[in-house]
Design a protein around this motif. Structure first.
Motif, PDB file in Angstrom:
ATOM      1  N   HIS B 124       0.816  -1.225   0.000  1.00 50.74           N
ATOM      2  CA  HIS B 124       0.000   0.000   0.000  1.00 50.74           C
ATOM      3  C   HIS B 124       0.845   1.269   0.000  1.00 50.74           C
ATOM      4  N   TYR B 129      -0.703   7.275  -5.883  1.00 49.86           N
ATOM      5  CA  TYR B 129      -2.125   7.107  -6.175  1.00 49.86           C
ATOM      6  C   TYR B 129      -2.671   8.353  -6.835  1.00 49.86           C
ATOM      7  N   ILE B 146      -5.206   0.636  -5.840  1.00 56.20           N
ATOM      8  CA  ILE B 146      -4.328  -0.116  -4.951  1.00 56.20           C
ATOM      9  C   ILE B 146      -3.999  -1.473  -5.575  1.00 56.20           C
ATOM     10  N   ASP B 147      -2.938  -2.071  -5.068  1.00 56.86           N
ATOM     11  CA  ASP B 147      -2.470  -3.367  -5.564  1.00 56.86           C
ATOM     12  C   ASP B 147      -3.605  -4.404  -5.538  1.00 56.86           C
ATOM     13  N   ARG B 151      -6.954  -5.915  -2.376  1.00 57.73           N
ATOM     14  CA  ARG B 151      -8.318  -5.407  -2.575  1.00 57.73           C
ATOM     15  C   ARG B 151      -9.321  -6.219  -1.752  1.00 57.73           C
ATOM     16  N   ILE B 169      -9.115   1.193   2.991  1.00 56.35           N
ATOM     17  CA  ILE B 169      -9.098   0.628   1.640  1.00 56.35           C
ATOM     18  C   ILE B 169     -10.386  -0.149   1.385  1.00 56.35           C
ATOM     19  N   THR B 174      -8.323   3.688  -2.039  1.00 57.97           N
ATOM     20  CA  THR B 174      -7.919   4.005  -0.673  1.00 57.97           C
ATOM     21  C   THR B 174      -8.372   5.437  -0.385  1.00 57.97           C
TER      22      THR B 174
END
Lengths: 317, 228
Positions: B124, B129, B146-147, B151, B169, B174
Motif C-alpha cells: 500500500h 495514487y 491499490i495493488d 483489494r 481501503i 484508498t
C-alpha cells in the motif's frame, strides 16, 4: 443601539442559522446546507422587511427560548409553530405565525414547538450579525462549517442582531394556507431500471412511512421493500437534494440539505424542486405516496410554486 | 468522452462517461469540470449551483428559477474540454502510522488476504495514487488504484464512528477520513496530517481531484509529535 442580541435561555433541539445555502463546494465534499423549507425561510425575512437572503434562525420540533438584550426589534416566525411572547409586563401573548411583531428590550420569545411539521423560521429586522463562510450563513453541524463554529446554538451562545434602521410599528401579515398533501412528486432516477417491474410499480402506488431516522441530512422511509435486480451498489457519484437512494435493505432514503455530496446507492427517483420544502417538513410516522411526473411537468409545477411564493411575498408589502 | 447526458430530477444534469473507471476517463471528467468551473467563475453561465465530478460521472446542479435542463445540456455539448489544465496537479506525501491501535482492520485483512501485515503495508505504501474525486464528507479523497492483492470488500456492518485521520481501503481504492464519520472501509492506519481545514478558507482541501498522493509510514512517536 449597539450590541443588540438574543440571550439563549433554552437552545431547543436543533437551532441553527440558515440561508439559501452554500453553493460551488460539492466537489470538495461540502454540501449545500441552507434552510430545509426555503419558502418559509424567505417569508420570515420578508415579514420583517429584510433582503430574502438574510440569515434566519431555523429550529426543529422544540425551538429556543430567547431574551432580547440591548435593543428593540421587529421579528416574525413562519411555519406551523406554537410560540409565546413574554412581555416586559410579564403578560404572556400567544404568538401567531406569518405576522410581524415588535419586541422590546428584555422581552422573550418562547418557541414551544412545531406542529405536524419539523422546521420553523425566526427572522429579525436587519438580520443576524453573523459571518459568512464560503458565501453562506448556513451552519453545517456535521462538518462544523459556518457561523458559531459550525455548531448548533447552545445556551452559552449569544445571537447578535445587526443594527437596524428598518424598525417599524406597521404590522405585516401573510394569509398563508399551505394545503397539506401527502403526495410527493418524483422524476424517475438514473437507476430506475435497477428495480424489478413489481417494485417500479409499487414505488408509485404503495404508501411509505417516514421513520425516526429523519434529520437535515435525509429521511429514511419504510414500506414495501424495493427489489433491486441489477446491483445494490453503484460506483460512487454525485448526489443532489431530493435524490432518493435505495440501499441493499430496499428502504428508500431521501436526501435533504445536509446530504453527503456523493453516494453509492442506486437512485430510484428524484423529488421535484417544488416539493422539496414539503418533503423536508415531514415528521416521523407521516405516510406519503410518490407520484411520477415528467421533466416538463416538474418545470411547470415549479413555475406555479414560484408564482405562489411571489404572491405570498407580495402580501407582506 | 461523454457517452450519455440525461436529467437527474428537474434541477441537475447527469453526464455519464461510461462504466469503466480509470485515470484517463477520470481526467476527462475533471477537464469537463475545469472547463465548466471556468465558465461559472467568469460569469459566462448563470444558474449553476454545483458541479460534482466522480470516477466516471459529472453532475451539474442548477437553480431552476434561473435556467433549465436543456440550456445546461447544450452548454455541456458545446464544451471542448481543455486537457492542458490538468498539468497543474500536485504531488502530495501523507504520513501514516500503522500501529495496531490505528490499523483497526490490519489483522483481519491479513487473515483474509493470507499476507502478513508488513506485506500489506509494503504493497500500500510508497505507491503513487491518483485522486479520482473528493467528497462524501468534506475533503475526503478517493484515491486509486491499490495493488490487486490487497483489494477487499467494505465491512459487512459499517462502523458507526471511524476515527478522524483513518486511512481505509476497499475495492481498488484508498481514502482518508477527514472527520470522524460512519464508514465501512477497512482501516489500515491513521494520519496526523490535516487533510481538510475549515479555517483555511482559500484552500480548505489539501488533496484535489487529479493530484498524485503517496503514503509513508511514521512511528507512533512521530505521530504524537506531528507538527505541520
Amino acid at each position: 443601539m449597539n450590541n443588540t442580541y438574543f440571550e439563549i435561555l433554552r437552545a431547543g433541539i436543533n437551532t441553527t442559522a440558515q440561508d439559501e445555502g452554500r453553493n460551488h463546494m460539492y466537489h470538495l465534499g461540502i454540501t449545500v446546507s441552507g434552510a430545509i423549507d426555503q419558502r418559509n425561510y424567505k417569508l420570515s425575512n420578508k415579514l420583517v422587511n429584510n433582503s430574502l437572503s438574510e440569515a434566519s434562525i431555523e429550529f426543529a420540533y422544540q425551538g429556543p427560548l430567547l431574551k432580547l438584550k440591548n435593543g428593540k426589534i421587529n421579528f416574525s416566525i413562519t411555519g406551523e409553530v406554537i410560540f409565546k411572547i413574554i412581555r416586559k409586563t410579564l403578560k404572556v401573548e400567544e404568538g401567531v405565525c406569518y405576522k410581524s411583531y415588535i419586541l422590546e428590550d428584555k422581552e422573550q420569545i418562547d418557541i414551544i414547538s412545531t406542529k405536524n411539521t419539523a422546521y420553523g423560521y425566526l427572522s429579525v429586522s436587519g438580520g443576524f450579525k453573523l459571518e459568512k463562510i464560503w458565501n453562506s450563513y448556513s451552519i453545517n453541524t456535521k462538518a462544523n462549517i459556518g457561523p458559531n463554529n459550525g455548531k448548533k446554538y447552545s445556551s452559552e451562545n449569544k445571537i447578535f442582531i445587526k443594527n437596524s434602521k428598518s424598525l417599524t410599528n406597521k404590522e405585516f401579515k401573510i394569509n398563508y394556507n399551505e394545503i397539506s398533501d401527502n403526495v410527493i412528486r418524483v422524476i424517475k432516477g438514473t437507476n430506475f431500471d435497477y428495480f424489478s417491474k413489481k417494485s417500479q410499480n409499487s414505488f408509485f402506488s404503495e404508501e411509505f412511512s417516514v421513520t425516526k431516522l429523519a434529520d437535515r441530512m435525509g429521511i429514511r422511509l419504510s414500506g414495501n421493500k424495493l427489489e433491486n435486480i441489477v446491483s445494490t451498489n453503484i460506483k460512487s457519484e454525485g448526489l443532489v437534494r431530493g435524490a432518493i437512494q435505495v440501499p441493499a435493505d430496499g428502504n428508500p432514503i431521501i436526501m435533504l440539505s445536509d446530504h453527503g455530496t456523493i453516494g453509492g446507492y442506486p437512485k430510484i427517483g428524484v423529488v421535484i424542486s417544488a416539493d422539496l420544502d414539503r418533503v423536508g417538513q415531514l415528521t416521523p410516522g407521516s405516510i406519503i405516496n410518490f407520484k411520477e411526473v415528467s421533466l416538463e411537468e416538474a418545470q411547470n409545477i415549479f413555475k406555479a410554486y414560484t408564482e405562489d411564493t411571489d404572491n405570498y411575498l407580495n402580501e407582506a408589502n | 468522452m461523454i457517452k450519455n447526458i440525461s436529467n437527474l430530477g428537474d434541477a441537475a444534469v447527469y453526464c455519464d462517461f461510461g462504466l469503466d473507471i480509470n485515470e484517463k476517463i477520470n481526467l476527462n471528467v475533471i477537464s469537463y469540470f475545469n472547463s465548466l468551473s471556468k465558465l461559472v467563475e467568469e460569469h459566462k453561465i448563470n444558474g449553476i449551483n454545483n458541479i460534482t465530478p466522480s470516477y466516471n460521472k459529472l453532475i451539474i446542479s442548477f437553480d431552476l428559477s434561473i435556467t433549465n435542463y436543456s440550456k445546461i445540456r447544450q452548454i455541456i455539448l458545446d464544451i471542448r474540454p481543455d486537457n492542458e489544465i490538468n498539468n497543474s496537479h500536485k504531488k502530495i506525501k501523507i504520513p501514516v502510522c500503522c500501529d495496531d491501535e490505528f490499523g483497526l482492520d490490519l489483522s483481519r485483512l491479513s487473515d483474509k488476504t493470507k499476507l502478513s501485515k508488513k506485506k500489506i503495508l509494503e504493497l500500500h505504501l510508497n505507491k503513487d495514487y491518483f485522486c479520482y474525486m473528493t467528497g462524501f464528507i468534506a475533503g475526503m479523497p478517493f484515491l486509486g488504484d491499490i495493488d490487486t492483492n490487497i483489494r477487499c470488500d467494505r465491512l459487512e456492518t459499517p462502523r458507526v464512528n471511524v476515527p478522524k485521520g483513518s486511512v481505509g481501503i476497499t475495492e481498488q481504492f484508498t481514502n482518508i477520513y477527514t472527520f470522524a464519520s460512519p464508514g465501512g472501509w477497512n482501516i489500515i492506519g491513521n494520519t496526523p496530517q490535516k487533510i481538510f481545514d475549515p479555517l483555511n478558507l482559500a484552500e480548505p482541501a489539501l488533496i484535489k481531484p487529479g493530484d498524485k498522493v503517496s503514503f509513508y509510514q511514521i512511528s507512533k512517536e512521530e505521530y504524537q509529535n506531528w507538527n505541520e
